[in-house]
Design an enzyme around this catalytic site. Structure first.
Site, PDB file in Angstrom:
ATOM      1  N   GLU A   1      17.358  28.476  53.017  1.00 20.92           N
ATOM      2  CA  GLU A   1      17.438  27.061  53.402  1.00 20.92           C
ATOM      3  C   GLU A   1      16.237  26.622  54.254  1.00 20.92           C
ATOM      4  OE1 GLU A   1      20.494  24.007  55.740  1.00 20.92           O
ATOM      5  OE2 GLU A   1      20.578  26.152  56.179  1.00 20.92           O
TER       6      GLU A   1
ATOM      7  N   LYS B   1      21.908  18.535  50.518  1.00 20.22           N
ATOM      8  CA  LYS B   1      22.989  19.031  51.357  1.00 20.22           C
ATOM      9  C   LYS B   1      23.933  17.888  51.719  1.00 20.22           C
ATOM     10  CE  LYS B   1      23.663  21.762  55.607  1.00 20.22           C
ATOM     11  NZ  LYS B   1      22.933  22.390  56.738  1.00 20.22           N
TER      12      LYS B   1
ATOM     13  N   CYS C   1      24.338  26.101  52.997  1.00 17.63           N
ATOM     14  CA  CYS C   1      24.758  26.534  54.327  1.00 17.63           C
ATOM     15  C   CYS C   1      26.127  25.964  54.731  1.00 17.63           C
ATOM     16  CB  CYS C   1      23.672  26.188  55.345  1.00 17.63           C
ATOM     17  SG  CYS C   1      23.783  27.147  56.893  1.00 17.63           S
TER      18      CYS C   1
END
Length: 262
Positions: A42, A111, A145
């Site tokens: 990430e 994200k 994440c």
């Protein structure tokens, strides 16, 4: 069989040039063993240098897209390019790109869930959709994440047909047991492979221990790294997904009427 190579590295805080060079060298190294897919962590271009993102972030994917496109074409490999800070106008996204063996950037994902207690929402713009993409004809999905804590997102991808879930991350050592448990849970409950790629190193008060892992649809950990820079490799049998979904038909047994979700 599909050969996966997950790149676990330390990152240079706020230094995209250094990080690009490292990523380029690691992709070259990973390509020696002929993987079908290379996966990155990430925010690898800038890390979380939040105060400087407007200056440091890519501009509409460049130069990252060009670099990943060139490398995927050169090594004839699919690249799930982790995620980068990517600026579009006044908005900055934590964005993942996917390149095929011909060097075509054919999908992306932003994200969706931003870490409010880390003030990500003050600097980044959240995505609002999940996407299925193809790797050598196999339906795949990606989350980033913190997204792993929201099972609805992974389930949505599974219901759309995803057989592999890629998860680039910067996950801290203080919650590393959560990382492992959630990666395994996402694999078991969705009966799909999970490729979870974490970074190593430290930033401010956080330490990142790696512990990247590749999990099969039964929840068996096929490969797991330690806290060093490494290339985590594993072969996966994609047909296992359908065999398990037939054997334990969870999706057909879902009772949506009882879930209270419109």
């Amino acid at each position: 069989m599909l050969k996966i190579a997950a790149i676990q590295i330390d990152l240079a805080f706020g230094d995209p040039a250094v990080n690009r060079l490292k990523i380029k060298n690691m992709i070259e190294k990973a390509s020696v063993n002929g993987p079908d897919v290379i996966v990155l962590p990430e925010m690898w271009n800038t890390s979380f240098s939040m105060n400087n993102l407007k200056d440091l972030a890519d501009r509409e994917g460049e130069p990252t897209k060009s670099m990943i496109s060139e490398l995927s074409r050169k090594y004839h490999v699919n690249i799930v390019a982790g995620s980068i800070a990517d600026r579009y106008g006044d908005k900055i996204y934590n964005r993942l790109y996917v390149a095929n063996r011909q060097g075509e950037i054919h999908s992306y994902y932003d994200k969706v869930h931003l870490v409010r207690h880390a003030r990500e929402d003050e600097y980044l713009t959240a995505g609002n959709t999940s996407r299925i993409f193809s790797i050598d004809g196999i339906a795949c999905g990606a989350i980033i994440c913190y997204d792993i804590r929201f099972p609805e997102l992974s389930r949505a991808l599974a219901l759309k047909g995803a057989k592999i879930l890629f998860i680039p991350a910067q996950w801290p050592e203080t919650r590393i047991e959560h990382w492992k448990a959630l990666a395994i849970a996402r694999a078991i409950e969705n009966q799909m492979y999970v490729v979870a790629v974490n970074r190593i190193g430290s930033e401010f008060k956080a330490t990142f221990p790696g512990n990247s892992l590749i999990v099969d649809p039964w929840g068996k950990v096929l490969a797991e790294s330690n806290c060093e820079e490494t290339i985590l490799e594993s072969e996966i049998d994609i047909d296992l997904v359908e065999r398990i979904r037939r054997k334990v038909p969870c999706f057909q047994d879902r009772n949506e009427a009882a879930y209270g979700i419109d």
